[in-house]
Design a protein around this motif. Structure first.
Motif, PDB file in Angstrom:
ATOM      1  N   LEU A 122     -13.534  17.343  57.090  1.00  0.00           N
ATOM      2  CA  LEU A 122     -12.605  17.406  58.219  1.00  0.00           C
ATOM      3  C   LEU A 122     -11.859  18.733  58.276  1.00  0.00           C
ATOM      4  N   VAL A 123     -11.432  19.217  57.131  1.00  0.00           N
ATOM      5  CA  VAL A 123     -10.586  20.408  57.095  1.00  0.00           C
ATOM      6  C   VAL A 123     -11.385  21.676  57.366  1.00  0.00           C
ATOM      7  N   ILE A 147     -19.309   8.147  63.425  1.00  0.00           N
ATOM      8  CA  ILE A 147     -18.789   6.806  63.148  1.00  0.00           C
ATOM      9  C   ILE A 147     -19.883   5.910  62.570  1.00  0.00           C
ATOM     10  N   ASP A 148     -21.046   5.918  63.204  1.00  0.00           N
ATOM     11  CA  ASP A 148     -22.132   5.034  62.781  1.00  0.00           C
ATOM     12  C   ASP A 148     -22.595   5.319  61.362  1.00  0.00           C
ATOM     13  N   MET A 177     -10.337   5.917  57.442  1.00  0.00           N
ATOM     14  CA  MET A 177     -10.824   7.206  57.924  1.00  0.00           C
ATOM     15  C   MET A 177      -9.916   7.780  59.004  1.00  0.00           C
ATOM     16  N   ARG A 178      -9.401   6.918  59.874  1.00  0.00           N
ATOM     17  CA  ARG A 178      -8.467   7.399  60.897  1.00  0.00           C
ATOM     18  C   ARG A 178      -7.166   7.890  60.262  1.00  0.00           C
ATOM     19  N   ASN A 182      -5.808  11.680  60.549  1.00  0.00           N
ATOM     20  CA  ASN A 182      -4.478  12.050  61.064  1.00  0.00           C
ATOM     21  C   ASN A 182      -3.728  12.954  60.086  1.00  0.00           C
ATOM     22  N   LEU A 183      -3.913  12.711  58.795  1.00  0.00           N
ATOM     23  CA  LEU A 183      -3.248  13.545  57.797  1.00  0.00           C
ATOM     24  C   LEU A 183      -3.864  14.943  57.710  1.00  0.00           C
ATOM     25  N   CYS A 184      -5.074  15.091  58.207  1.00  0.00           N
ATOM     26  CA  CYS A 184      -5.745  16.398  58.161  1.00  0.00           C
ATOM     27  C   CYS A 184      -5.456  17.248  59.385  1.00  0.00           C
TER      28      CYS A 184
END
Length: 210
Positions: A122-123, A147-148, A177-178, A182-184
């Motif tokens: 993500l980052v 997602i899948d 995961m959400r 959000n934290l990322c």
């Protein structure tokens, strides 16, 4: 009277050494092509992390040790390359889940390590979020693909850690995961913000203390 069944020239079931050799060559060439493509995707991912998805193709070619024409042969447009890199990284993250469950000392340790990999993904996808909001139709299915492929992996890791009694049960993979996502947010634009530390605190909070 001639013998039935044909001579050394071969009946219907015969396979000569030349056919087998040709088959081995084809398989070897396919394996080489697959490895070359993997190397290109790895080089592109590293360049995207350092310079963003608009980095010059020549930089990717130089890192991969190939000519620019080789990249365009595999990926005719930049969008093709971005999509392939994204899918390649998602696949790597998905495949890591079962491997970590098999190699880590506990399911919770596997979950922690996998979340670290997910945060890295993500980052470090610099500029990708903006690209995914473009009008290019090829990007439309990437979120669903993400997602899948990854939610079932996270679900499996959470279930294993809950079954072992290490974490509280009832948390769904998509929820975690959400929360991690959000934290990322903003981690790439604010060097003072340590997303990995914040996510670590979140995952620590899953541990059972009773």
């Amino acid at each position: 009277m001639p013998r039935s069944g044909g001579s050394d020239g071969g009946g219907s079931g015969a396979v000569n050494d030349g056919d087998e050799g040709a088959g081995r060559v084809v398989r070897s060439e396919r394996a080489d092509a697959r490895r070359n493509k993997e190397a290109l995707l790895g080089a592109a991912a590293a360049v995207f992390v350092a310079s963003g998805v608009e980095a010059p193709v020549r930089d990717i070619a130089a890192r991969a040790g190939v000519g620019v024409g080789t990249i365009y042969r595999h990926f005719p447009t930049r969008a093709d390359l971005i999509i392939a890199v994204y899918r390649h990284q998602v696949e790597a993250c998905a495949e890591a889940g079962p491997a970590l469950l098999a190699s880590c000392p506990t399911p919770y340790a596997a979950l922690r390590r996998w979340i670290d990999l997910f945060v890295d993904f993500l980052v470090t996808k610099h500029g990708l979020a903006a690209v995914l909001q473009s009008d290019n139709a090829g990007f439309d299915t990437l979120h669903a693909y993400f997602i899948d492929r990854l939610v079932p992996v996270c679900d499996r890791l959470l279930a294993a850690a809950a079954d072992s009694g290490e974490i509280h049960s009832g948390l769904a993979g998509l929820e975690l995961m959400r929360g991690v996502g959000n934290l990322c947010i903003g981690a790439g634009s604010d060097p003072r913000y340590d997303a990995r530390r914040m996510v670590g605190l979140l995952v620590d909070g899953l541990r059972r203390t009773d």
